[in-house]
Motif scaffolding. Sequence first.
Motif, PDB file in Angstrom:
ATOM      1  N   GLY A 174      47.492  57.715  42.586  1.00  0.00           N
ATOM      2  CA  GLY A 174      47.361  56.560  41.720  1.00  0.00           C
ATOM      3  C   GLY A 174      47.469  55.211  42.386  1.00  0.00           C
ATOM      4  O   GLY A 174      47.653  54.195  41.706  1.00  0.00           O
ATOM      5  N   VAL A 175      47.358  55.161  43.712  1.00  0.00           N
ATOM      6  CA  VAL A 175      47.415  53.869  44.408  1.00  0.00           C
ATOM      7  C   VAL A 175      46.240  53.001  43.951  1.00  0.00           C
ATOM      8  O   VAL A 175      45.095  53.441  43.916  1.00  0.00           O
ATOM      9  CB  VAL A 175      47.374  54.063  45.933  1.00  0.00           C
ATOM     10  CG1 VAL A 175      47.338  52.712  46.644  1.00  0.00           C
ATOM     11  CG2 VAL A 175      48.564  54.888  46.402  1.00  0.00           C
ATOM     12  N   ASP A 179      48.969  46.969  43.516  1.00  0.00           N
ATOM     13  CA  ASP A 179      50.261  47.624  43.730  1.00  0.00           C
ATOM     14  C   ASP A 179      51.103  46.814  44.715  1.00  0.00           C
ATOM     15  O   ASP A 179      50.585  46.161  45.623  1.00  0.00           O
ATOM     16  CB  ASP A 179      50.065  49.040  44.273  1.00  0.00           C
ATOM     17  CG  ASP A 179      49.752  50.052  43.183  1.00  0.00           C
ATOM     18  OD1 ASP A 179      49.762  49.670  42.004  1.00  0.00           O
ATOM     19  OD2 ASP A 179      49.491  51.224  43.527  1.00  0.00           O
ATOM     20  N   HIS A 245      53.729  55.202  43.723  1.00  0.00           N
ATOM     21  CA  HIS A 245      52.408  55.807  43.935  1.00  0.00           C
ATOM     22  C   HIS A 245      52.247  56.408  45.329  1.00  0.00           C
ATOM     23  O   HIS A 245      51.379  57.263  45.522  1.00  0.00           O
ATOM     24  CB  HIS A 245      51.316  54.759  43.699  1.00  0.00           C
ATOM     25  CG  HIS A 245      51.250  54.265  42.301  1.00  0.00           C
ATOM     26  ND1 HIS A 245      50.650  53.074  41.949  1.00  0.00           N
ATOM     27  CD2 HIS A 245      51.714  54.804  41.136  1.00  0.00           C
ATOM     28  CE1 HIS A 245      50.739  52.894  40.649  1.00  0.00           C
ATOM     29  NE2 HIS A 245      51.396  53.932  40.129  1.00  0.00           N
ATOM     30  N   ASP A 311      53.920  50.546  41.326  1.00  0.00           N
ATOM     31  CA  ASP A 311      53.282  49.831  40.220  1.00  0.00           C
ATOM     32  C   ASP A 311      53.902  48.435  40.103  1.00  0.00           C
ATOM     33  O   ASP A 311      55.129  48.299  40.137  1.00  0.00           O
ATOM     34  CB  ASP A 311      53.497  50.628  38.928  1.00  0.00           C
ATOM     35  CG  ASP A 311      52.770  50.022  37.747  1.00  0.00           C
ATOM     36  OD1 ASP A 311      53.258  48.992  37.229  1.00  0.00           O
ATOM     37  OD2 ASP A 311      51.734  50.566  37.357  1.00  0.00           O
TER      38      ASP A 311
END
Length: 348
Positions: A174-175, A179, A245, A311
């Motif tokens: 989910g990078v 971020d 992440h 996040d």
Amino acid sequence: MSDKPGMTYAGSGVDIEAGNSLVERIKPAAKATDRPGTMAGLGGFGALFDLKAAGYTDPVLVAATDGVGTKLRIAIDTGAREGIGIDLVAMCVNDLVCQGAEPLFFLDYFAAGKLDVDEATAIIGGIAEGCKRANCALIGGETAEMPGMYAPGDFDLAGFAVGAMERGGALPAGVAEGDVLLGLASSGFHSNGYSLVRKLVETAGLGWTDPAPWSVDRTVAECLLVPTEIYVAEALDAVRAGGVHALAHITGGGLTENLPRILPEGLAAEIDLGAWNLPAMFLWAQETGGIAREEMLKTFNCGIGLVLVVDPGRADDLLGSLRQAGRTCWQVGRVGAGEGVRYTGSFG
């Protein structure tokens, strides 16, 4: 038949009784590292570990192996033994946790030309201490006595760690652009770049017992042999809290080489070098060797041992939690579009 005494293994330089004595000496240290899942002590042909007893229902195993590089040379030359075992564990378990895995057990390989039981006990005691810091059981290993393979007093170390995570929990995941990058402080050079460090010490005309130019009360060796930080507990807590992440262990290759390993194609790490102060030993290295900034950043950790990619909505909470846990850490940058690592600012 000749009356001349026959040749023996001990006569060739291998003392099996010394090896047996070592196993008995290190059993208490290994036992002190037991954790849920440990099934048997040292001495068998193999070591057992129960994943169900460790709390896993659908586990994926993760393995890592490493050494401590030429930092070992300083430990050999100075007779300092305990800390190098912590380094060995750290180099393996910090890699494991970057995959999202909890380290579960560890095995070591110790080799020397002639086994010194006291020396080996001290080294393996350090390994056990590293395992305790990582909540990782020391469940086995190999001690090799190999005459003719090592110079007198020399030895070698390697480590092997196994961890686990529940299926679907692997990192990175989910990078995304935007971020935030959080950097956790290192304790020094850790276990990378020591071939250059030793050359710098030689160039500066220093001995291991000389006062360190960058420290007010420690010798060169004392500073350079500070063990690698073990980040397992804080990293796992952050992952479980949510919003992490990716994790990057800043080892050989520094920030320049290690951050791209956790970034998807099309994303870059943007690092603000002014977000933290370059520790004094790194500044000394840079000035002593006239080392270019780019070379520093791809050789040494430059004061950052672990980077969390988080996040943006969770960054402040995670930073606060890490500091509350006793970690020195900073917001060091963000994820942006592009490739590789981009640096802005200058070292503070």
